[in-house]
Design an enzyme around this catalytic site. Sequence first.
Site, PDB file in Angstrom:
ATOM      1  N   ARG A  49      -3.011  -2.781 -10.518  1.00  0.00           N
ATOM      2  CA  ARG A  49      -3.309  -1.359 -10.467  1.00  0.00           C
ATOM      3  C   ARG A  49      -2.108  -0.593  -9.918  1.00  0.00           C
ATOM      4  O   ARG A  49      -1.370  -1.107  -9.083  1.00  0.00           O
ATOM      5  CB  ARG A  49      -4.514  -1.103  -9.564  1.00  0.00           C
ATOM      6  CG  ARG A  49      -5.749  -1.889  -9.938  1.00  0.00           C
ATOM      7  CD  ARG A  49      -6.821  -1.728  -8.868  1.00  0.00           C
ATOM      8  NE  ARG A  49      -7.974  -2.580  -9.122  1.00  0.00           N
ATOM      9  CZ  ARG A  49      -9.008  -2.700  -8.292  1.00  0.00           C
ATOM     10  NH1 ARG A  49      -9.014  -2.018  -7.145  1.00  0.00           N
ATOM     11  NH2 ARG A  49     -10.022  -3.487  -8.594  1.00  0.00           N
ATOM     12  N   ASP A  51      -1.158   3.386  -8.268  1.00  0.00           N
ATOM     13  CA  ASP A  51      -1.771   4.591  -7.730  1.00  0.00           C
ATOM     14  C   ASP A  51      -1.360   5.831  -8.505  1.00  0.00           C
ATOM     15  O   ASP A  51      -0.446   5.797  -9.340  1.00  0.00           O
ATOM     16  CB  ASP A  51      -1.359   4.773  -6.263  1.00  0.00           C
ATOM     17  CG  ASP A  51      -1.950   3.714  -5.353  1.00  0.00           C
ATOM     18  OD1 ASP A  51      -3.036   3.192  -5.674  1.00  0.00           O
ATOM     19  OD2 ASP A  51      -1.319   3.405  -4.320  1.00  0.00           O
ATOM     20  N   TYR A 109       8.589  -4.882  -8.517  1.00  0.00           N
ATOM     21  CA  TYR A 109       8.528  -3.435  -8.366  1.00  0.00           C
ATOM     22  C   TYR A 109       9.924  -2.902  -8.053  1.00  0.00           C
ATOM     23  O   TYR A 109      10.723  -3.565  -7.385  1.00  0.00           O
ATOM     24  CB  TYR A 109       7.584  -3.031  -7.232  1.00  0.00           C
ATOM     25  CG  TYR A 109       6.124  -3.026  -7.607  1.00  0.00           C
ATOM     26  CD1 TYR A 109       5.504  -1.854  -8.060  1.00  0.00           C
ATOM     27  CD2 TYR A 109       5.353  -4.188  -7.512  1.00  0.00           C
ATOM     28  CE1 TYR A 109       4.163  -1.841  -8.393  1.00  0.00           C
ATOM     29  CE2 TYR A 109       4.005  -4.179  -7.852  1.00  0.00           C
ATOM     30  CZ  TYR A 109       3.415  -3.001  -8.294  1.00  0.00           C
ATOM     31  OH  TYR A 109       2.081  -2.984  -8.630  1.00  0.00           O
ATOM     32  N   ARG A 196       5.645   0.908  -1.032  1.00  0.00           N
ATOM     33  CA  ARG A 196       5.932   2.230  -0.460  1.00  0.00           C
ATOM     34  C   ARG A 196       6.036   2.155   1.063  1.00  0.00           C
ATOM     35  O   ARG A 196       6.833   2.872   1.675  1.00  0.00           O
ATOM     36  CB  ARG A 196       4.855   3.219  -0.894  1.00  0.00           C
ATOM     37  CG  ARG A 196       4.920   3.535  -2.387  1.00  0.00           C
ATOM     38  CD  ARG A 196       3.642   4.200  -2.866  1.00  0.00           C
ATOM     39  NE  ARG A 196       3.392   5.455  -2.175  1.00  0.00           N
ATOM     40  CZ  ARG A 196       2.244   6.123  -2.272  1.00  0.00           C
ATOM     41  NH1 ARG A 196       1.250   5.643  -3.019  1.00  0.00           N
ATOM     42  NH2 ARG A 196       2.095   7.267  -1.615  1.00  0.00           N
TER      43      ARG A 196
END
Length: 266
Positions: A49, A51, A109, A196
């Site tokens: 998933r 965000d 990522y 993050r």
Amino acid sequence: MRIALAVEYDGSGFRGWQTQPGGGTVQDAVQDALRQFAGVPVQVVSAGRTDAGVHATGQVVHFDAAVERSMFAWVRGTNSFLPSAVAVRWARPVADDFHARFSAYARRYRYLLINRAHRTGVWNGRVGWYHHPLDVGTMQAAAHLLLGERDFSAFRAAECQANSPVKVMREAHVRRFGDLIAFDFEASAFLHHMVRNLVGSLVHVGQGKRPPEWIGELLAAGDRRLAAPTFAAAGLYLFAVRYPPELGLPSGDQTNLTPCIPLYGQ
């Protein structure tokens, strides 16, 4: 027949990947496009998933096709019904027991950060921004402490639903390209907001607020309250999902078109 698709998207205008009441998610857009092309409802399962505001150049999904089409047709046909911010990159037939999430052994990522006094206009929504000068060398030294099997509780969102905070970090790099800093992380899996939160703490190190060793202290303490605030979603990309070579799926990042920087071969 089970089919795997690679999907890229600009997440700026979406409420995240996963379908939810009221719509407006990337999954909704993909499923609706597949329904229109196939003529029957289609449910997709993703590798992970993302965000609201987070992008992807290497998201992978699978679905069970009730109709027969060529792989080329699945790509071109689905894209014809997708909004401009979403595109299918490739389609491959896979075994019936393939699972986009559980068959993967790693995810990669990338976080893109503009580091200069003034904010960006052209790349607004696609990169993060930090106006104080950052030392990439100290951030890389700190990132090195993340490698290996670690408990990442200090970088885990309170609403994270993962069964365990322990993940294996295989790569953690921080590199500068002019005004742009690229943070690359590859791990067995990631916790909610983990990248993050890592970027936020590494930026603290890069500005000189904390020494590189602070990252190791955060890992040992396992307390989210001690780490830096969560960084903005805009610069985060799900860059690639890794699968065993015998599955014959593209590795994901070999042909990625990451915005605004020539990272090919770096």
